[in-house]
Design an enzyme around this catalytic site. Structure first.
Site, PDB file in Angstrom:
ATOM      1  N   LYS A 172       0.883  -1.199   0.047  1.00 16.25           N
ATOM      2  CA  LYS A 172       0.136  -0.098   0.284  1.00 16.25           C
ATOM      3  C   LYS A 172       0.682   1.021  -0.298  1.00 16.25           C
ATOM      4  O   LYS A 172       0.954   2.320  -1.208  1.00 16.25           O
ATOM      5  CB  LYS A 172      -0.844  -0.191   1.582  1.00 16.25           C
ATOM      6  CG  LYS A 172      -1.183   1.197   1.664  1.00 16.25           C
ATOM      7  CD  LYS A 172      -2.321   1.354   3.165  1.00 16.25           C
ATOM      8  CE  LYS A 172      -1.658   1.725   3.990  1.00 16.25           C
ATOM      9  NZ  LYS A 172      -1.245   2.731   3.663  1.00 16.25           N
ATOM     10  N   ASN A 173       2.119   1.363   1.022  1.00 16.24           N
ATOM     11  CA  ASN A 173       2.453   2.715   1.309  1.00 16.24           C
ATOM     12  C   ASN A 173       3.847   2.580   0.376  1.00 16.24           C
ATOM     13  O   ASN A 173       4.271   4.007  -0.062  1.00 16.24           O
ATOM     14  CB  ASN A 173       3.431   2.184   2.647  1.00 16.24           C
ATOM     15  CG  ASN A 173       2.288   2.642   3.549  1.00 16.24           C
ATOM     16  OD1 ASN A 173       1.033   3.196   3.002  1.00 16.24           O
ATOM     17  ND2 ASN A 173       2.635   2.600   4.768  1.00 16.24           N
ATOM     18  N   ARG A 196      -4.583  10.505   4.803  1.00 14.60           N
ATOM     19  CA  ARG A 196      -3.641  11.476   4.261  1.00 14.60           C
ATOM     20  C   ARG A 196      -2.581  11.690   3.254  1.00 14.60           C
ATOM     21  O   ARG A 196      -2.023  12.528   2.958  1.00 14.60           O
ATOM     22  CB  ARG A 196      -3.419  10.533   6.364  1.00 14.60           C
ATOM     23  CG  ARG A 196      -3.084  11.600   6.894  1.00 14.60           C
ATOM     24  CD  ARG A 196      -2.069  12.198   8.521  1.00 14.60           C
ATOM     25  NE  ARG A 196      -1.680  12.700   8.613  1.00 14.60           N
ATOM     26  CZ  ARG A 196      -0.452  12.858   8.114  1.00 14.60           C
ATOM     27  NH1 ARG A 196       0.286  11.908   7.051  1.00 14.60           N
ATOM     28  NH2 ARG A 196       0.415  13.885   8.364  1.00 14.60           N
ATOM     29  N   CYS A 198      -5.231  12.639  12.961  1.00 16.83           N
ATOM     30  CA  CYS A 198      -6.032  11.634  12.688  1.00 16.83           C
ATOM     31  C   CYS A 198      -5.157  10.517  14.341  1.00 16.83           C
ATOM     32  O   CYS A 198      -5.338  11.154  14.894  1.00 16.83           O
ATOM     33  CB  CYS A 198      -5.105  11.055  11.985  1.00 16.83           C
ATOM     34  SG  CYS A 198      -3.169  10.092  12.292  1.00 16.83           S
ATOM     35  N   ARG A 235       0.213  14.550  13.089  1.00 20.05           N
ATOM     36  CA  ARG A 235       0.539  14.273  11.986  1.00 20.05           C
ATOM     37  C   ARG A 235       1.045  15.392  11.620  1.00 20.05           C
ATOM     38  O   ARG A 235      -0.432  15.334  10.176  1.00 20.05           O
ATOM     39  CB  ARG A 235       0.173  12.841  11.604  1.00 20.05           C
ATOM     40  CG  ARG A 235       0.487  11.472  12.355  1.00 20.05           C
ATOM     41  CD  ARG A 235      -0.015  10.497  11.475  1.00 20.05           C
ATOM     42  NE  ARG A 235       0.012   9.890  10.239  1.00 20.05           N
ATOM     43  CZ  ARG A 235       0.170   8.459   9.815  1.00 20.05           C
ATOM     44  NH1 ARG A 235      -1.117   8.685   9.663  1.00 20.05           N
ATOM     45  NH2 ARG A 235       1.070   8.761   8.515  1.00 20.05           N
ATOM     46  N   ASP A 290       4.642   0.321  12.053  1.00 20.24           N
ATOM     47  CA  ASP A 290       3.587   0.052  11.654  1.00 20.24           C
ATOM     48  C   ASP A 290       3.239  -1.395  11.904  1.00 20.24           C
ATOM     49  O   ASP A 290       2.518  -2.506  11.640  1.00 20.24           O
ATOM     50  CB  ASP A 290       3.453  -0.096  10.097  1.00 20.24           C
ATOM     51  CG  ASP A 290       2.904   2.066   9.484  1.00 20.24           C
ATOM     52  OD1 ASP A 290       2.429   2.346  10.119  1.00 20.24           O
ATOM     53  OD2 ASP A 290       3.264   1.976   8.600  1.00 20.24           O
ATOM     54  N   VAL A 294       7.991   7.442  16.963  1.00 19.95           N
ATOM     55  CA  VAL A 294       7.240   7.991  15.822  1.00 19.95           C
ATOM     56  C   VAL A 294       6.410   8.641  15.848  1.00 19.95           C
ATOM     57  O   VAL A 294       6.133   9.832  15.686  1.00 19.95           O
ATOM     58  CB  VAL A 294       7.761   6.916  14.716  1.00 19.95           C
ATOM     59  CG1 VAL A 294       7.339   7.478  13.647  1.00 19.95           C
ATOM     60  CG2 VAL A 294       8.517   5.875  14.838  1.00 19.95           C
ATOM     61  N   ARG A 317      -8.789  -0.642   4.517  1.00 14.43           N
ATOM     62  CA  ARG A 317      -8.293   0.618   4.395  1.00 14.43           C
ATOM     63  C   ARG A 317      -6.980  -0.030   3.330  1.00 14.43           C
ATOM     64  O   ARG A 317      -5.662   0.357   2.409  1.00 14.43           O
ATOM     65  CB  ARG A 317      -7.650   1.901   5.418  1.00 14.43           C
ATOM     66  CG  ARG A 317      -8.545   2.819   5.675  1.00 14.43           C
ATOM     67  CD  ARG A 317      -7.765   3.725   6.373  1.00 14.43           C
ATOM     68  NE  ARG A 317      -7.067   4.183   5.888  1.00 14.43           N
ATOM     69  CZ  ARG A 317      -6.229   4.401   6.235  1.00 14.43           C
ATOM     70  NH1 ARG A 317      -6.294   4.336   7.920  1.00 14.43           N
ATOM     71  NH2 ARG A 317      -4.498   4.315   5.967  1.00 14.43           N
TER      72      ARG A 317
HETATM   73  C1  UD1 Z   1       4.316   6.795   6.058  1.00 15.65           C
HETATM   74  C2  UD1 Z   1       3.936   5.473   6.376  1.00 15.65           C
HETATM   75  C3  UD1 Z   1       2.794   4.941   7.819  1.00 15.65           C
HETATM   76  C4  UD1 Z   1       3.771   4.706   8.456  1.00 15.65           C
HETATM   77  C5  UD1 Z   1       4.810   6.194   8.638  1.00 15.65           C
HETATM   78  C6  UD1 Z   1       5.814   5.613   9.695  1.00 15.65           C
HETATM   79  C7  UD1 Z   1       1.951   5.996   4.025  1.00 15.65           C
HETATM   80  C8  UD1 Z   1       1.218   5.557   3.448  1.00 15.65           C
HETATM   81  N1  UD1 Z   1       2.099   6.126   5.342  1.00 15.65           N
HETATM   82  O1  UD1 Z   1       3.767   7.984   7.336  1.00 15.65           O
HETATM   83  O2  UD1 Z   1       1.799   4.083   7.471  1.00 15.65           O
HETATM   84  O3  UD1 Z   1       3.488   4.154  10.227  1.00 15.65           O
HETATM   85  O4  UD1 Z   1       5.395   6.694   7.820  1.00 15.65           O
HETATM   86  O5  UD1 Z   1       6.948   5.439   9.268  1.00 15.65           O
HETATM   87  O6  UD1 Z   1       3.185   6.024   3.500  1.00 15.65           O
HETATM   88  N2  UD1 Z   1       5.679  14.603  10.636  1.00 15.65           N
HETATM   89  C9  UD1 Z   1       5.792  16.010  11.396  1.00 15.65           C
HETATM   90  N3  UD1 Z   1       6.022  17.059  10.243  1.00 15.65           N
HETATM   91  C10 UD1 Z   1       5.857  16.542   9.819  1.00 15.65           C
HETATM   92  C11 UD1 Z   1       5.708  15.063   9.104  1.00 15.65           C
HETATM   93  C12 UD1 Z   1       6.048  14.063   9.778  1.00 15.65           C
HETATM   94  O7  UD1 Z   1       5.981  16.195  12.233  1.00 15.65           O
HETATM   95  O8  UD1 Z   1       6.120  17.251   8.393  1.00 15.65           O
HETATM   96  C13 UD1 Z   1       6.152  13.671  12.527  1.00 15.65           C
HETATM   97  C14 UD1 Z   1       4.669  12.653  11.790  1.00 15.65           C
HETATM   98  O9  UD1 Z   1       3.529  13.488  13.308  1.00 15.65           O
HETATM   99  C15 UD1 Z   1       5.108  11.983  12.773  1.00 15.65           C
HETATM  100  C16 UD1 Z   1       7.242  11.487  11.818  1.00 15.65           C
HETATM  101  O10 UD1 Z   1       6.861  12.432  11.693  1.00 15.65           O
HETATM  102  O11 UD1 Z   1       5.641  11.973  14.054  1.00 15.65           O
HETATM  103  C17 UD1 Z   1       6.681  10.390  10.714  1.00 15.65           C
HETATM  104  O12 UD1 Z   1       5.600  10.740  10.134  1.00 15.65           O
HETATM  105  P1  UD1 Z   1       6.167  10.045   8.416  1.00 15.65           P
HETATM  106  O13 UD1 Z   1       7.337   9.679   8.625  1.00 15.65           O
HETATM  107  O14 UD1 Z   1       5.781  11.432   7.638  1.00 15.65           O
HETATM  108  O15 UD1 Z   1       5.073   9.754   8.288  1.00 15.65           O
HETATM  109  P2  UD1 Z   1       3.948   9.406   7.772  1.00 15.65           P
HETATM  110  O16 UD1 Z   1       4.844   9.792   5.243  1.00 15.65           O
HETATM  111  O17 UD1 Z   1       2.876  10.330   7.171  1.00 15.65           O
END
Ligand code: UD1
Length: 417
Positions: A22-23, A92, A116, A121, A304, A326, A396
């Site tokens: 999916k990701n 998201r 969420c 996030r 995850d 995380v 999902r």
């Molecule tokens: C992706 C995955 C999700 C997985 C996560 C961490 C997809 C579609 N989803 O989510 O399944 O759990 O990686 O491996 O690939 N953060 C900030 N600011 C930002 C972006 C992120 O503070 O602009 C923080 C987030 O709140 C979180 C951390 O960074 O605490 C990691 O988030 P991120 O790696 O961005 O996760 P996703 O891309 O949303």
């Protein structure tokens, strides 16, 4: 609404084929926006998040034809650059259209995802990165409005390695003028696949899979042709299914290098993992040792997989500690596991689990995607009947999970509530 019913206590044995990730499929679907013409993506999993992505792409004007797991996406007639709230709030990852739309059309309007279930996030790092490439960003009426006549390469150092942020910036920088360097980039296998896909479209990228990625922008890209890699989180979930039921499962499509952290923790818990030609065989043990884990970015233990590993630890002989670093607020499965008899205490960002052999089935409620998988695993290992409701979360991200588990011998089925 559907629910999943499980009569637990059966050892799972046999082979399971892991579906496309999916990701990985989501950013690849959105990457097709970067080029004109007809792209083709195969091994796309049949999931609710994929349907949401298709709906969003169609809303933007893409023409999509799906035959089984193969998707043809034509992006010649993109007519809108807006990702509306209704779709972004459902998924998201819709924010990943920001980079491609901005890079190809010079503008994008994307709803802010809002809160969420697993924490705040935010997308501040995506926006900061795009601003560094020269985009003008306004936040109005709950939407991000981004414009740029032409993105310009820049050096961007992420405050933390964000998966989505790295993906958005990779896609935007691929069409920017000059060189972009992403520092402290995420290193997940899905980033590597996206970078390889972009390279096959004509992008110039080096270093994906390391913390520093260099991108030399090009003027235009060709359509994408690519096969989605297997889902390492689905694979990991079936690996735990073998361990928690003291079964023996060949997880076809599981890749050793992508599962090192999980393999090491499962081995510590007493399972035996053997690499085979097309996957990993996991042989569970009746006695499970307690193991401490701490989630972190790749190649650390994946957040995850945290909920699923917690289900396993509820059966261990002794006390384990699971720390979530995380995401904030990613312990919603704890109350539901407690309803099944688990002994778990939350201590800040950690959960302390005292293993028990008294887990019993119960009616429980799924609260997010991976929490749902954790409840199913606990149900498989518990004496009597577990009913998991609100399984739209499960749909999902897990393709036909009940059918795959049933083929391994589980007493599991879907019912209408
Ligand atoms: C992706 C995955 C999700 C997985 C996560 C961490 C997809 C579609 N989803 O989510 O399944 O759990 O990686 O491996 O690939 N953060 C900030 N600011 C930002 C972006 C992120 O503070 O602009 C923080 C987030 O709140 C979180 C951390 O960074 O605490 C990691 O988030 P991120 O790696 O961005 O996760 P996703 O891309 O949303």
């Amino acid at each position: 609404m559907d629910k999943i019913v499980i009569k637990g206590g059966v050892s799972l044995n046999g082979e399971v084929q892991i579906s496309g990730a999916k990701n990985s499929a989501l950013p690849l679907l959105f990457a097709t926006l970067l080029a004109k013409g007809q792209s083709e993506l195969s091994n796309v999993p049949a999931l609710r998040d994929i349907n949401t992505a298709v709906k969003l792409l169609r809303e933007l004007g893409a023409e999509i034809d799906a035959q089984a797991d193969c998707y043809q996406i034509n992006t010649d007639k993109i007519k809108s650059v807006e990702a509306p709230y209704e779709l972004v709030k459902t998924m998201r990852a819709s924010v990943l259209v920001l980079g491609p739309l901005l890079a190809r059309f010079g503008q994008a309007r994307v709803s802010l995802p809002g809160g969420c279930a697993i924490g705040a996030r935010p997308i501040n790092l995506h926006l900061k990165g795009l601003e560094a490439l020269g985009a003008k960003i306004k936040l109005e009426h709950g939407y991000v409005e981004a414009t740029a006549e032409k993105l310009r390469g820049a050096k961007i150092s992420f405050d933390l390695p964000t998966v989505g942020g790295t993906e958005n910036l990779l896609m935007a920088a691929a069409l920017a003028d000059g060189e972009t360097v992403l520092e402290n980039a995420a290193r997940e296998p899905e980033i590597v696949q996206l970078a390889e896909a972009l390279i096959s479209m004509g992008a110039n990228i080096e270093g994906a899979g390391t913390a520093i990625i260099q991108i030399q922008g090009v003027a235009s890209l060709n359509p994408l042709r690519c096969r989605v890699i297997p889902d390492r989180i689905e694979a990991g979930t079936f690996m735990i299914a073998a361990a928690i039921t003291a079964g023996n499962i060949l997880v076809r499509g599981a890749v050793r290098e992508d599962q090192e952290a999980l393999i090491s923790k499962l081995t510590e818990a007493g399972a035996v993992i053997q690499a085979e030609v097309d996957g990993l065989r996991v042989i569970g043990s009746k006695k499970l040792a307690p193991v401490d884990i701490r989630t972190s970015v790749f190649p650390g233990f994946p957040t995850d997989m945290q909920a699923q590993f917690m289900a396993l630890m509820t059966k261990a002989e002794g006390t384990s500690r699971i720390s979530e670093t995380v995401f904030e607020n990613r312990f919603m499965h704890v109350c539901e596991l407690q309803r099944m008899g688990a002994d778990i205490q939350i201590d800040g960002h950690s959960a302390i689990i005292r293993g028990t052999d008294h887990m019993t089935g119960a009616p429980v409620m799924a609260t997010d995607l991976r929490a749902s998988a954790s409840l199913i695993l606990a149900g498989l290992a518990s004496g009597n009947t577990t009913e998991v409701s609100r399984i739209y979360h499960l749909d999902r991200g897990y393709e036909k999970i009940e059918e795959k588990l049933a083929a391994l011998g589980a007493n599991i089925w879907r019912e209408q509530e």
